[in-house]
Write a protein that holds these residues in place. Structure first.
Motif, PDB file in Angstrom:
ATOM      1  N   UNK A  12      10.580 -49.406  29.705  1.00 58.27           N
ATOM      2  CA  UNK A  12      10.194 -48.811  30.985  1.00 58.27           C
ATOM      3  C   UNK A  12      10.956 -47.533  31.325  1.00 58.27           C
ATOM      4  N   UNK A  13      12.030 -47.222  30.603  1.00 58.34           N
ATOM      5  CA  UNK A  13      12.850 -46.076  30.999  1.00 58.34           C
ATOM      6  C   UNK A  13      12.292 -44.737  30.504  1.00 58.34           C
ATOM      7  N   UNK A  14      11.218 -44.759  29.713  1.00 58.51           N
ATOM      8  CA  UNK A  14      10.626 -43.507  29.254  1.00 58.51           C
ATOM      9  C   UNK A  14       9.713 -42.933  30.325  1.00 58.51           C
ATOM     10  N   UNK A  15       9.577 -41.594  30.329  1.00 55.89           N
ATOM     11  CA  UNK A  15       8.853 -40.894  31.389  1.00 55.89           C
ATOM     12  C   UNK A  15       7.841 -39.915  30.803  1.00 55.89           C
ATOM     13  N   UNK A  16       7.077 -39.274  31.704  1.00 58.49           N
ATOM     14  CA  UNK A  16       6.137 -38.239  31.280  1.00 58.49           C
ATOM     15  C   UNK A  16       6.857 -37.117  30.540  1.00 58.49           C
ATOM     16  N   UNK A  17       8.087 -36.853  30.926  1.00 56.70           N
ATOM     17  CA  UNK A  17       8.853 -35.822  30.237  1.00 56.70           C
ATOM     18  C   UNK A  17       9.042 -36.121  28.765  1.00 56.70           C
ATOM     19  N   UNK A  18       9.207 -37.412  28.434  1.00 57.66           N
ATOM     20  CA  UNK A  18       9.344 -37.788  27.024  1.00 57.66           C
ATOM     21  C   UNK A  18       8.051 -37.527  26.257  1.00 57.66           C
ATOM     22  N   UNK A  19       6.906 -37.801  26.901  1.00 61.18           N
ATOM     23  CA  UNK A  19       5.626 -37.497  26.264  1.00 61.18           C
ATOM     24  C   UNK A  19       5.471 -35.987  26.079  1.00 61.18           C
ATOM     25  N   UNK A  20       5.807 -35.217  27.093  1.00 60.19           N
ATOM     26  CA  UNK A  20       5.701 -33.758  26.987  1.00 60.19           C
ATOM     27  C   UNK A  20       6.560 -33.222  25.846  1.00 60.19           C
ATOM     28  N   UNK A  21       7.763 -33.778  25.702  1.00 57.76           N
ATOM     29  CA  UNK A  21       8.645 -33.340  24.611  1.00 57.76           C
ATOM     30  C   UNK A  21       8.051 -33.712  23.258  1.00 57.76           C
ATOM     31  N   UNK A  22       7.500 -34.928  23.153  1.00 59.07           N
ATOM     32  CA  UNK A  22       6.891 -35.371  21.900  1.00 59.07           C
ATOM     33  C   UNK A  22       5.694 -34.488  21.544  1.00 59.07           C
ATOM     34  N   UNK A  23       4.877 -34.151  22.528  1.00 54.68           N
ATOM     35  CA  UNK A  23       3.730 -33.277  22.303  1.00 54.68           C
ATOM     36  C   UNK A  23       4.195 -31.908  21.824  1.00 54.68           C
ATOM     37  N   UNK A  24       5.218 -31.361  22.455  1.00 57.68           N
ATOM     38  CA  UNK A  24       5.703 -30.036  22.066  1.00 57.68           C
ATOM     39  C   UNK A  24       6.219 -30.036  20.624  1.00 57.68           C
ATOM     40  N   UNK A  25       6.944 -31.084  20.238  1.00 62.19           N
ATOM     41  CA  UNK A  25       7.438 -31.163  18.862  1.00 62.19           C
ATOM     42  C   UNK A  25       6.272 -31.257  17.873  1.00 62.19           C
ATOM     43  N   UNK A  26       5.235 -32.024  18.233  1.00 61.42           N
ATOM     44  CA  UNK A  26       4.056 -32.125  17.368  1.00 61.42           C
ATOM     45  C   UNK A  26       3.316 -30.799  17.271  1.00 61.42           C
TER      46      UNK A  26
END
Length: 244
Positions: free
Chosen positions: A196-210
């Motif tokens: 539960x501690x992951x956020x939209x920011x983590x998704x945004x970072x993952x997308x940017x790396x991809x």
């Protein structure tokens, strides 16, 4: 007043009527106005997807309607012929998008009807050309970028990136191989499960790396598209393939 831009003439199941100019190349349609460019409300029976039931998308060859994996589907009326949108369908002048808006007490379906008009639009001179897209091999867990006859493998995909790609590709495949908008909530669950501690920011970072691995220009993405404020779409098949 004459419409200079393409527009939708919209009629609802309870006598609603209004017009919307298409000022952007991607327009979302759904139940709630906070999530969509065009809100079809009221919807007391909750028949329309709240976050993006379908989208209108413009390219060199015209305007397309793409179902976003909705439960009650999206339809197109061409004269007396009504067809289910299987992924993505090209719209012609005077054709209508139909979305279920209400069921009567006897079960009769009543629809929202969004009639497309673009009398001043530029007409294409030829058929749609093949475009670039991504291809995911589930058996070998390999990701490829396909451009014409070229098929380039994308290397160094991390496990979390694979989880995200696999989930988005699966959603697309269930939607006729047309890109589905995946919400932040979906992507967080697909990648990290119940952490539960992951956020939209983590998704945004993952997308940017991809994007740095997938896109020729990560700042102008062609394969991992942003749906502002809602989530992302992954382009994993040639758009408009069924219409070519």
């Amino acid at each position: 007043m004459d419409m200079l831009l393409p527009f939708l003439d919209i009629s609802g199941p309870d006598g609603q009527h209004f017009q919307v100019e298409l000022e952007k190349d991607a327009v979302t349609i759904g139940r709630f106005d906070q999530f969509n460019d065009i809100a079809l409300s009221p919807d007391p029976q909750q028949l329309i997807t709240r976050k993006v039931h379908c989208t209108l998308e413009h390219d060199l060859y015209g305007w397309w309607v793409a179902d976003n994996g909705s439960v009650n589907r999206t339809f197109v009326r061409r004269g007396d012929d009504i067809q289910i949108v299987q992924g993505r369908t090209l719209l012609n002048e005077g054709e209508s998008i139909r979305i279920l808006g209400r069921l009567t007490e006897t079960g009769e379906p009543l629809y929202w009807e969004l009639t497309f008009s673009d009398p001043l639009g530029t007409r294409p001179s030829g058929p749609p050309r093949q475009v670039a897209y991504l291809e995911y091999d589930w058996i070998e867990a390999r990701l490829y970028r396909v451009e014409g006859s070229r098929r380039l493998e994308i290397h160094e995909i991390r496990p979390q990136e694979h989880k995200l790609i696999r989930y988005m590709e699966q959603r697309n495949r269930a939607n006729g191989n047309v890109a589905v908008m995946c919400s932040y909530e979906e992507l967080l669950a697909a990648v990290w499960g119940e952490e539960a501690y992951h956020t939209e920011g983590d998704i945004n970072h993952l997308i940017w790396e991809l994007r740095k691995k997938l896109e020729p220009d990560p700042k102008a993405p062609r394969f991992l598209e942003t749906v502002r404020g809602l989530g992302y779409r992954l382009v994993t098949s040639p758009r408009g393939k069924e219409e070519a």
